[in-house]
Design an enzyme around this catalytic site. Structure first.
Site, mmCIF file in Angstrom:
data_model
loop_
_atom_site.group_PDB
_atom_site.id
_atom_site.type_symbol
_atom_site.label_atom_id
_atom_site.label_comp_id
_atom_site.label_asym_id
_atom_site.label_seq_id
_atom_site.Cartn_x
_atom_site.Cartn_y
_atom_site.Cartn_z
ATOM 1 N N HIS A 6 0.846 -1.203 0.000
ATOM 2 C CA HIS A 6 0.000 0.000 0.000
ATOM 3 C C HIS A 6 0.881 1.253 0.000
ATOM 4 O O HIS A 6 0.642 2.189 -0.786
ATOM 5 C CB HIS A 6 -0.902 -0.025 1.227
ATOM 6 N N GLU A 7 1.893 1.270 0.853
ATOM 7 C CA GLU A 7 2.760 2.454 0.938
ATOM 8 C C GLU A 7 3.617 2.607 -0.314
ATOM 9 O O GLU A 7 3.830 3.733 -0.798
ATOM 10 C CB GLU A 7 3.647 2.359 2.188
ATOM 11 N N HIS B 295 1.580 4.237 -2.902
ATOM 12 C CA HIS B 295 1.520 5.688 -2.721
ATOM 13 C C HIS B 295 2.703 6.348 -3.432
ATOM 14 O O HIS B 295 2.543 7.365 -4.123
ATOM 15 C CB HIS B 295 1.585 6.041 -1.233
ATOM 16 N N GLU C 205 -6.228 7.064 -1.127
ATOM 17 C CA GLU C 205 -6.169 5.844 -0.314
ATOM 18 C C GLU C 205 -6.809 4.671 -1.038
ATOM 19 O O GLU C 205 -6.310 3.540 -0.968
ATOM 20 C CB GLU C 205 -6.855 6.076 1.040
#
EC number: 3.4.24.-
Length: 294
Positions: free
Chosen positions: A147-148, A151, A224
């Site tokens: 997930h990071e 980003h 997100e």
């Protein structure tokens, strides 16, 4: 509401400090020499300088601030199997996402959380909490890292900075147009600036700053969902859903106010007003979006 106030107050404070500084330096020539009207071109340039300066400085210093504020210990050389796994997992995900290898770090916190920040996608930082390493399985932690990394790959830090700069520019521009209009039309000031210009501009800047914050927070919530989808591609949809479910059931506190926009989760039960200023969507909505996409 305290976090909302701090966010808005900080943003407005930056704009005011820059406005006063440029005024003292004689940059804000927003009235022409004859005092017959607004020089909109000069005002727009002035507004852009004020609006983007703070955002760009924050972006350039984001890694430094994150390391200091969260006391992140960057893994230069893995000292144990857990750190070696962290570095290798991020390395594989970064290669799959087509970005440069981020710095990998750990910060001491009992809550399960993680964040990514940095000025560009090839010079980023990915950090996880000790609480996350203790409370999640390897597959769940891998999904959080994915997930990071997503980003970073999506360029979310840069995009968020540009959006903040644009809305700041319009806040400065429109607040001064409103102040000038009230000063001239209502209080009949013929030359220069009367007290009504400064007072009205300040009030308009605060009100417009609050509205602009809603736009920035909307994009923060939108990114997100994109990062969740990217995490599902890199680490598996079920693992991403499992990680979010673990966060939902953890009842852990969010990151400090200054870092909340960069973490993987935030408050779980927002009120109607607070939702407009949330950096993250509720975990239930994120889980539902992943399941629907499947």
């Amino acid at each position: 509401m305290k976090r909302i106030f701090l966010f808005v107050a900080t943003n407005v404070a930056i704009l005011l400090v820059l406005s006063v500084t440029l005024r003292l330096l004689g940059v804000d020539r927003i009235l022409n020499e004859q005092g017959t009207g607004l020089d909109l071109t000069s005002l727009l340039i002035f507004s852009a300088v004020v609006g983007f300066t703070g955002s760009l400085i924050s972006l350039a210093m984001s890694k430094f601030i994150a390391k200091r504020s969260m006391n992140v210990q960057v893994i230069e050389q893995p000292r144990n199997a857990e750190e070696a796994w962290l570095v290798e997992t991020v390395r594989k995900q970064a290669q799959a996402a087509g970005i440069g290898m981020p710095e990998v770090g750990v910060f001491d916190a009992p809550e399960m959380n993680a964040f990514a920040t940095g000025a560009n996608r090839n010079n980023a930082l990915v950090a996880v909490s000790t609480g996350l390493l203790r409370g999640m399985s390897k597959s769940e932690a891998e999904a959080v890292l994915a997930h990071e990394v997503s980003h970073v790959a999506n360029g979310d830090m840069v995009t968020l900075t540009l959006i903040q700069g644009v809305v700041n520019t319009f806040v400065v521009f429109l607040s001064r147009v409103i102040g000038y209009t009230v000063d001239r039309v209502v209080f009949k000031t013929e030359r220069g600036h009367g007290p009504a210009f400064l007072i009205t501009t300040l009030i308009a800047q605060v009100v417009l700053g609050i509205l602009a914050s809603m736009i920035v927070m909307w994009f923060s919530r939108y990114r997100e969902f994109r990062a969740d989808a990217g995490g599902a591609q890199l680490a598996g949809r079920n693992n991403m859903i499992g990680a979010l479910e673990r966060l939902r059931n953890a009842h852990s506190a969010p990151l400090p106010d200054s870092m909340q926009a960069f973490g993987i989760s935030t408050d779980k039960a927002p009120g109607a007003l607070s939702r407009l200023f949330m950096t993250h969507p509720p975990l239930e909505e994120r889980i539902a979006a992943l399941r629907q996409a499947a």
